[in-house]
Scaffold this active site. Sequence first.
Site, PDB file in Angstrom:
ATOM      1  CB  SER A 107      28.483  29.499  30.077  1.00  0.00           C
ATOM      2  OG  SER A 107      28.156  28.894  31.261  1.00  0.00           O
ATOM      3  CG  ASN A 121      23.397  29.132  27.659  1.00  0.00           C
ATOM      4  OD1 ASN A 121      22.307  29.182  28.220  1.00  0.00           O
ATOM      5  ND2 ASN A 121      24.536  29.015  28.317  1.00  0.00           N
ATOM      6  CD  GLU A 165      24.853  22.410  26.443  1.00  0.00           C
ATOM      7  OE1 GLU A 165      23.817  22.669  25.815  1.00  0.00           O
ATOM      8  OE2 GLU A 165      25.712  23.268  26.723  1.00  0.00           O
ATOM      9  CG  HIS A 182      28.027  24.054  29.856  1.00  0.00           C
ATOM     10  ND1 HIS A 182      26.901  24.420  29.158  1.00  0.00           N
ATOM     11  CD2 HIS A 182      28.223  25.022  30.775  1.00  0.00           C
ATOM     12  CE1 HIS A 182      26.448  25.577  29.635  1.00  0.00           C
ATOM     13  NE2 HIS A 182      27.230  25.958  30.610  1.00  0.00           N
TER      14      HIS A 182
HETATM   15  P1  NAI Z   1      31.771  31.621  41.029  1.00  0.00           P
HETATM   16  O1  NAI Z   1      32.154  33.051  40.996  1.00  0.00           O
HETATM   17  O2  NAI Z   1      30.663  31.173  41.923  1.00  0.00           O
HETATM   18  O3  NAI Z   1      33.061  30.744  41.432  1.00  0.00           O
HETATM   19  C1  NAI Z   1      34.329  30.914  40.846  1.00  0.00           C
HETATM   20  C2  NAI Z   1      35.387  30.452  41.860  1.00  0.00           C
HETATM   21  O4  NAI Z   1      36.647  30.417  41.195  1.00  0.00           O
HETATM   22  C3  NAI Z   1      35.548  31.416  43.045  1.00  0.00           C
HETATM   23  O5  NAI Z   1      35.437  30.665  44.249  1.00  0.00           O
HETATM   24  C4  NAI Z   1      36.959  31.989  42.879  1.00  0.00           C
HETATM   25  O6  NAI Z   1      37.611  32.183  44.110  1.00  0.00           O
HETATM   26  C5  NAI Z   1      37.630  30.894  42.077  1.00  0.00           C
HETATM   27  N1  NAI Z   1      38.778  31.372  41.291  1.00  0.00           N
HETATM   28  C6  NAI Z   1      38.873  32.483  40.556  1.00  0.00           C
HETATM   29  N2  NAI Z   1      40.081  32.531  39.949  1.00  0.00           N
HETATM   30  C7  NAI Z   1      40.745  31.404  40.310  1.00  0.00           C
HETATM   31  C8  NAI Z   1      42.015  30.870  39.987  1.00  0.00           C
HETATM   32  N3  NAI Z   1      42.853  31.521  39.176  1.00  0.00           N
HETATM   33  N4  NAI Z   1      42.358  29.680  40.515  1.00  0.00           N
HETATM   34  C9  NAI Z   1      41.508  29.027  41.349  1.00  0.00           C
HETATM   35  N5  NAI Z   1      40.289  29.480  41.678  1.00  0.00           N
HETATM   36  C10 NAI Z   1      39.914  30.652  41.163  1.00  0.00           C
HETATM   37  O7  NAI Z   1      31.501  31.199  39.505  1.00  0.00           O
HETATM   38  P2  NAI Z   1      30.501  30.089  38.913  1.00  0.00           P
HETATM   39  O8  NAI Z   1      29.173  30.684  38.754  1.00  0.00           O
HETATM   40  O9  NAI Z   1      30.665  28.841  39.706  1.00  0.00           O
HETATM   41  O10 NAI Z   1      31.102  29.889  37.447  1.00  0.00           O
HETATM   42  C11 NAI Z   1      32.312  29.219  37.208  1.00  0.00           C
HETATM   43  C12 NAI Z   1      32.412  28.808  35.750  1.00  0.00           C
HETATM   44  O11 NAI Z   1      31.304  27.989  35.408  1.00  0.00           O
HETATM   45  C13 NAI Z   1      32.429  29.955  34.724  1.00  0.00           C
HETATM   46  O12 NAI Z   1      33.272  29.569  33.658  1.00  0.00           O
HETATM   47  C14 NAI Z   1      30.990  30.015  34.281  1.00  0.00           C
HETATM   48  O13 NAI Z   1      30.856  30.537  32.971  1.00  0.00           O
HETATM   49  C15 NAI Z   1      30.616  28.546  34.298  1.00  0.00           C
HETATM   50  N6  NAI Z   1      29.177  28.259  34.454  1.00  0.00           N
HETATM   51  C16 NAI Z   1      28.404  28.951  35.346  1.00  0.00           C
HETATM   52  C17 NAI Z   1      27.051  28.651  35.485  1.00  0.00           C
HETATM   53  C18 NAI Z   1      26.198  29.388  36.471  1.00  0.00           C
HETATM   54  O14 NAI Z   1      24.965  29.318  36.345  1.00  0.00           O
HETATM   55  N7  NAI Z   1      26.741  30.069  37.454  1.00  0.00           N
HETATM   56  C19 NAI Z   1      26.413  27.588  34.682  1.00  0.00           C
HETATM   57  C20 NAI Z   1      27.341  26.861  33.850  1.00  0.00           C
HETATM   58  C21 NAI Z   1      28.647  27.232  33.724  1.00  0.00           C
END
Ligand code: NAI
Length: 398
Positions: free
Chosen positions: A116, A187, A149, A137
């Site tokens: 993001s 955003n 996006e 995205h």
């Molecule tokens: P989250 O914390 O729910 O999930 C992240 C996952 O990645 C976890 O299950 C973790 O175990 C895993 N992880 C961490 N390091 C790792 C690695 N080195 N190798 C493999 N797996 C690994 O996070 P979320 O909210 O799903 O966000 C993920 C990405 O998406 C971020 O870049 C965030 O900025 C982006 N994003 C998030 C949104 C949201 O509303 N939560 C919306 C749009 C984008």
Amino acid sequence: MNIGIIGSGTMGSGIAQVAATSGCNVKLYDTNQAALDKAKASLEKILNRLIEKGRIDSNEKNRIQSNISYVDNLKDLADSHLTIEAIVENLDIKKKVFSELETYVSDNCIIASNTSSLSIASIAASLQKPERCVGIHFFNPAPLMKLVEVIPAIQTSKDVLDKSVQTIKDWKKVVAVAKDTPGFIVNRVARPFYGEALRIYEEGIADLPDGEAGFATIDWSLKTLGGFRMGPFELMDFIGNDVNYTVTETVFKEFYFDPRYKPAFTQKRFAEAGYLGRKTGKGYYDYDENGKIKGSLDVTSSAVERSLAESIFERVLAMLINEAADALFLNIASAEDIDNAMTKGVNYPKGLLAWADEKGIDWCVNKMDELYNEYHEDRYRCSPLLRKMNREQKTFFN
Ligand code: NAI
């Protein structure tokens, strides 16, 4: 098509569901076995709910589930045609994963990030073949939100961009192509919805005669007069004041401290105090154990002076339109994509540029100039595009 998803958290598991529903062969990878188990269990729950609602049958559920396998080794993604990364928002960690991934996948595998806030150029730079990298995205929850996006970095090849756009369209999503700039479209353009509402609150002009804070008045104005589904304060409480504040602060810093994006102390203090909103039971409003606002938010027009409510709504709307117009001015995206982004990514009742046409470009310019004349702050500068269009009597769409 073989899709590899890296990170099985909120976003990764949602994206996996979208791809699997469209018939792709999905491998969902995470380093944390508990996260993989949780993703699997939550998909089962979601699909069962869809069956209860009559939206899918059990064959469809089995088909979607059998399209996803859960893996704990990055090497398992070797046969992917497209990988989408959704791990922690940390550039160093993302770069490490990307450069390792590239040693396993074939030369024409597209490597995408769901980031993001990080630049796609900086992520692409970790690859031997940076031209294969692109931003894809999704919005949360990925299966429900229509918008995606797609962000080419300066290194991205046209072929990779075209194939990515086509794939996302095949997944029945609405694509908006955005320049690799802070906040992409949504955003960035949405910032004044929160920022101007906070500013209006801080000025105290929306407070009720008994001294009660003006959150409900501002929310009422935007919902009732603007048609927004949620008011800014309800929405910030829903997103979480910590998360929403961080996005604003990141955008502000990334724009070299352009005052237009300046965060509000109010929100910083709420975040510091742990008044994060719905998830902590307290934010701008108090919440019951079911996450419902305690008491009534139904500020009726008798409590809110109509002219005050209108001025609040018009001030926020003018700032939003100005931001959208400036994004077009700076070629962040096309007018159609900017409007689609706001209606399909954050459910705005109308596209902001179409709204500008409806209000009249002269109205938009006058509103911005009124604010600028009042405050003499750069925050209220009118976009040169609006000014030029007003001179030339042009509209955005017809
Ligand atoms: P989250 O914390 O729910 O999930 C992240 C996952 O990645 C976890 O299950 C973790 O175990 C895993 N992880 C961490 N390091 C790792 C690695 N080195 N190798 C493999 N797996 C690994 O996070 P979320 O909210 O799903 O966000 C993920 C990405 O998406 C971020 O870049 C965030 O900025 C982006 N994003 C998030 C949104 C949201 O509303 N939560 C919306 C749009 C984008």
